[in-house]
Design an enzyme around this catalytic site. Structure first.
Site, PDB file in Angstrom:
ATOM      1  N   ARG A  20       0.833  -1.191   0.000  1.00  0.00           N
ATOM      2  CA  ARG A  20       0.000   0.000   0.000  1.00  0.00           C
ATOM      3  C   ARG A  20       0.876   1.253   0.000  1.00  0.00           C
ATOM      4  O   ARG A  20       1.942   1.269   0.600  1.00  0.00           O
ATOM      5  CB  ARG A  20      -0.978   0.001   1.168  1.00  0.00           C
ATOM      6  N   ASP A  78      -3.157   3.690  10.761  1.00  0.00           N
ATOM      7  CA  ASP A  78      -3.950   2.863  11.675  1.00  0.00           C
ATOM      8  C   ASP A  78      -4.118   3.582  13.006  1.00  0.00           C
ATOM      9  O   ASP A  78      -3.133   4.075  13.573  1.00  0.00           O
ATOM     10  CB  ASP A  78      -3.246   1.530  11.955  1.00  0.00           C
TER      11      ASP A  78
HETATM   12  O1  GSY Z   1      -1.333  -2.272   8.839  1.00  0.00           O
HETATM   13  C1  GSY Z   1      -0.042  -2.625   8.662  1.00  0.00           C
HETATM   14  C2  GSY Z   1       0.307  -2.943   7.232  1.00  0.00           C
HETATM   15  N1  GSY Z   1       1.321  -3.981   7.218  1.00  0.00           N
HETATM   16  C3  GSY Z   1       2.638  -3.864   7.514  1.00  0.00           C
HETATM   17  C4  GSY Z   1       3.454  -2.770   7.885  1.00  0.00           C
HETATM   18  O2  GSY Z   1       3.018  -1.609   8.023  1.00  0.00           O
HETATM   19  N2  GSY Z   1       4.792  -3.071   8.107  1.00  0.00           N
HETATM   20  C5  GSY Z   1       5.300  -4.318   7.982  1.00  0.00           C
HETATM   21  N3  GSY Z   1       6.595  -4.521   8.208  1.00  0.00           N
HETATM   22  N4  GSY Z   1       4.519  -5.369   7.620  1.00  0.00           N
HETATM   23  C6  GSY Z   1       3.216  -5.135   7.397  1.00  0.00           C
HETATM   24  N5  GSY Z   1       2.261  -6.007   7.043  1.00  0.00           N
HETATM   25  C7  GSY Z   1       1.131  -5.295   6.942  1.00  0.00           C
HETATM   26  S1  GSY Z   1      -0.401  -5.971   6.527  1.00  0.00           S
END
Ligand code: GSY
Length: 177
Positions: A92, A97
């Site tokens: 993304r 969040d």
């Molecule tokens: O909402 C978190 C999105 N996300 C992440 C992230 O922000 N950082 C890392 N390292 N891994 C993640 N996996 C997700 S889903």
């Protein structure tokens, strides 16, 4: 005014630029004041592993918004920045969040607080421990939880001072144009 913690992440395109843009959007919201922020960490992906590394940080804000209004403000920032997310756990351009809102629990179809996965995520706990080590999550301090989860896959890449200077430049540019 209530204290809340927001997690920001990006792993597509100009990751640092999107974090700066998102923080600028928060700065210009009259119902939100950023009190402090963590360093920015480059982090290996959790969940779907086959995607680019993220940049992550956590900010502490003071806000007049109630929890759902704060969620809506975060979603509006994502929308204004043209968030792209091709799959649920996938890459993304920008992610905001709501992690916690004071010590207030919340549980409805739109929002669960504290964030239900934050106690197991190093990319949330390590930056949060920098700015709120004593914050209590399910009866334990963030500092203890962060030490337990560890820092594997996390690399600090930018200090909060450096990032907030970029946000200040972004604001001066926006004010002048
Ligand atoms: O909402 C978190 C999105 N996300 C992440 C992230 O922000 N950082 C890392 N390292 N891994 C993640 N996996 C997700 S889903």
């Amino acid at each position: 005014m209530k204290t809340a913690y927001l997690g920001l992440g990006s792993n597509l395109g100009d990751r640092r630029g999107r974090l700066v843009d998102a923080l600028h959007e928060l700065v210009v919201d009259p119902a939100i004041s950023i009190v402090r922020g963590s360093s920015v960490y480059e982090s290996t992906p959790v969940g779907v592993l086959n995607q680019p590394d993220f940049l992550n940080l956590v900010v502490q804000v003071e806000t007049e918004y109630q929890p759902l209004a704060l969620l809506d403000a975060c979603l509006a920032v994502e929308a204004r920045l043209g968030r792209e997310r091709r799959e649920r756990w996938g890459p993304r351009t920008i992610d905001l969040d709501v992690l916690a809102y004071a010590q207030m629990p919340w549980d409805d179809e739109r929002l669960i607080l504290p964030h239900p996965r934050m106690h197991e995520r190093g990319f949330v706990l390590t930056p949060l421990a920098e700015i709120a080590p004593e914050f209590q999550l399910n009866g334990e301090s963030v500092q203890i939880l962060a030490a337990r989860v560890g820092t594997e896959g996390l690399r600090p890449v930018l200090s909060w001072g450096e990032l907030s200077a970029l946000v200040g430049q972004r604001k001066r540019w926006a004010d002048a144009s």
